[in-house]
Design a protein around this motif. Structure first.
Motif, short mmCIF file in Angstrom:
data_model
loop_
_atom_site.label_atom_id
_atom_site.label_comp_id
_atom_site.label_asym_id
_atom_site.label_seq_id
_atom_site.Cartn_x
_atom_site.Cartn_y
_atom_site.Cartn_z
N VAL A 270 0.84 -1.19 0.00
CA VAL A 270 0.00 0.00 0.00
C VAL A 270 0.88 1.25 0.00
O VAL A 270 1.78 1.38 0.84
CB VAL A 270 -0.93 0.04 1.23
CG1 VAL A 270 -1.93 1.19 1.10
CG2 VAL A 270 -1.64 -1.29 1.42
N LEU B 121 -1.90 -1.28 -3.79
CA LEU B 121 -2.99 -0.34 -3.57
C LEU B 121 -2.41 1.06 -3.51
O LEU B 121 -1.43 1.30 -2.79
CB LEU B 121 -3.72 -0.60 -2.25
CG LEU B 121 -4.40 -1.95 -2.02
CD1 LEU B 121 -5.11 -1.93 -0.66
CD2 LEU B 121 -5.38 -2.27 -3.13
N THR C 270 -3.60 5.01 -2.65
CA THR C 270 -4.70 5.85 -2.14
C THR C 270 -4.92 7.07 -3.01
O THR C 270 -6.06 7.47 -3.24
CB THR C 270 -4.44 6.28 -0.69
OG1 THR C 270 -3.25 7.07 -0.62
CG2 THR C 270 -4.31 5.08 0.24
N HIS D 180 -4.31 -1.17 -7.90
CA HIS D 180 -5.68 -0.77 -7.60
C HIS D 180 -5.65 0.64 -7.00
O HIS D 180 -4.86 0.92 -6.10
CB HIS D 180 -6.31 -1.73 -6.59
CG HIS D 180 -6.30 -3.16 -7.03
ND1 HIS D 180 -7.38 -3.76 -7.64
CD2 HIS D 180 -5.34 -4.12 -6.93
CE1 HIS D 180 -7.08 -5.02 -7.90
NE2 HIS D 180 -5.85 -5.26 -7.48
N VAL E 70 -10.75 1.83 -8.85
CA VAL E 70 -11.56 1.53 -7.66
C VAL E 70 -12.44 2.74 -7.36
O VAL E 70 -12.00 3.89 -7.48
CB VAL E 70 -10.65 1.23 -6.45
CG1 VAL E 70 -11.50 0.95 -5.21
CG2 VAL E 70 -9.73 0.05 -6.75
N SER F 118 -15.97 -3.22 -2.98
CA SER F 118 -15.24 -4.32 -2.36
C SER F 118 -14.59 -5.15 -3.46
O SER F 118 -15.22 -5.40 -4.50
CB SER F 118 -16.19 -5.20 -1.53
OG SER F 118 -16.71 -4.48 -0.43
N ILE G 242 -10.57 -6.37 0.25
CA ILE G 242 -10.38 -4.92 0.41
C ILE G 242 -11.72 -4.22 0.25
O ILE G 242 -12.54 -4.61 -0.59
CB ILE G 242 -9.41 -4.36 -0.65
CG1 ILE G 242 -8.12 -5.19 -0.73
CG2 ILE G 242 -9.13 -2.88 -0.39
CD1 ILE G 242 -7.26 -5.12 0.50
N ARG G 243 -11.94 -3.18 1.04
CA ARG G 243 -13.10 -2.32 0.88
C ARG G 243 -12.62 -0.87 0.83
O ARG G 243 -11.77 -0.47 1.64
CB ARG G 243 -14.09 -2.50 2.03
CG ARG G 243 -15.50 -1.99 1.72
CD ARG G 243 -16.45 -2.28 2.87
NE ARG G 243 -16.28 -3.64 3.37
CZ ARG G 243 -16.83 -4.06 4.51
NH1 ARG G 243 -17.54 -3.23 5.26
NH2 ARG G 243 -16.64 -5.30 4.91
N ALA G 244 -13.16 -0.08 -0.11
CA ALA G 244 -12.70 1.29 -0.32
C ALA G 244 -13.65 2.30 0.32
O ALA G 244 -14.87 2.15 0.27
CB ALA G 244 -12.58 1.59 -1.81
N TYR H 28 -8.52 2.34 2.55
CA TYR H 28 -8.72 0.92 2.32
C TYR H 28 -8.81 0.16 3.64
O TYR H 28 -7.92 0.26 4.49
CB TYR H 28 -7.57 0.34 1.50
CG TYR H 28 -7.45 0.93 0.11
CD1 TYR H 28 -8.43 0.71 -0.86
CD2 TYR H 28 -6.36 1.72 -0.24
CE1 TYR H 28 -8.32 1.26 -2.13
CE2 TYR H 28 -6.24 2.27 -1.50
CZ TYR H 28 -7.22 2.03 -2.45
OH TYR H 28 -7.11 2.58 -3.71
N ILE I 71 -8.50 -3.43 5.00
CA ILE I 71 -7.80 -4.61 4.52
C ILE I 71 -8.20 -5.81 5.36
O ILE I 71 -7.95 -5.85 6.57
CB ILE I 71 -6.28 -4.39 4.57
CG1 ILE I 71 -5.89 -3.16 3.74
CG2 ILE I 71 -5.53 -5.63 4.08
CD1 ILE I 71 -4.46 -2.70 3.93
N TYR J 84 -7.08 -0.62 8.69
CA TYR J 84 -7.57 0.51 7.90
C TYR J 84 -6.45 1.49 7.63
O TYR J 84 -5.79 1.99 8.54
CB TYR J 84 -8.71 1.22 8.65
CG TYR J 84 -9.37 2.33 7.86
CD1 TYR J 84 -9.79 2.15 6.55
CD2 TYR J 84 -9.61 3.57 8.45
CE1 TYR J 84 -10.42 3.16 5.84
CE2 TYR J 84 -10.24 4.60 7.75
CZ TYR J 84 -10.64 4.38 6.45
OH TYR J 84 -11.25 5.40 5.74
#
Length: 209
Positions: free
Chosen positions: A22, A40, A42, A66, A85, A90, A98-100, A120, A122, A127
């Motif tokens: 990340v 990932l 951000t 992502h 994303v 999700s 992962i949830r955004a 994210y 995880i 978080y």
């Protein structure tokens, strides 16, 4: 999951044989990307996306990136590996759920355009909010990485963010612009007032969650 905290905002997550990285930015060690199965991002700022390091690792071993669709322009010819994303989405990266959250970077100054930013969650455990203080209100967070210092933040806002998320524990994030004096002051204050187990991990530190 095993987490390795690299400098500033970079995390390396290892779980069930998968490696997820990340925000590998210019302040962190490019070695964080070694063997990455997915990345990932951000947002597009260079302290969260070291384009040269990412491109070098892509040449060695292709992997998906992502992140917000807006980072395609920053990625340039590497944009073909981007998996856009959106907020609330999700998905799975490196075999990890992962949830955004969020959608926008915190305001730095009214004269500076606000860019896209995603936080994210995880594996429903960790978080990483990127450069915004968006609380995932419907989901309890076990481990929060809190951006403790930035041009867009102040101590009271970050402290209230940690309290609102109410994690079991919180680790410092986004701290590369601080010297030892600043780190000492902020770490003492967050530890005393955050209402959770707070700690700053030295770059390269590993924890299991």
């Amino acid at each position: 999951m095993r987490l390795t905290k690299y400098a500033h905002s970079c995390l390396r997550v290892e779980h069930d044989g998968g490696v997820l990285v990340v925000d590998p930015g210019v302040f962190s060690d490019p070695a964080a990307l070694d063997g990455a199965d997915a990345v990932l991002i951000t947002h597009e700022h260079p302290d969260h996306l070291d384009l040269a390091a990412v491109r070098l690792e892509l040449d060695r071993r292709p992997f998906p990136i992502h992140g917000p669709a807006a980072i395609a322009g920053t990625l340039g010819d590497a944009a073909e590996v981007l998996r856009p994303v959106t907020t609330g989405e999700s998905f799975t990266a490196a075999g990890i759920a992962i949830r955004a959250y969020g959608g926008k970077h915190a305001v730095i100054h009214p004269d500076i355009p606000v860019i896209d930013n995603l936080g994210y969650l995880i594996n429903d455990v960790v978080y990483h909010p990127g450069d915004a203080l968006v609380v995932p209100e419907e989901t309890p967070v076990d481990t929060l990485f809190a951006p403790i210092h930035a041009p867009w933040s102040k101590f009271s806002e970050v402290l209230d963010f940690i309290r609102a998320v109410a994690p079991r524990r919180a680790y410092a994030l986004h701290d590369a612009l601080l010297n030892d004096n600043g780190l000492g002051v902020l770490n003492r204050q967050y530890a005393a007032l955050s209402g959770t187990e707070y700690q700053r991990l030295e770059p390269g530190s590993r924890v299991d969650v």
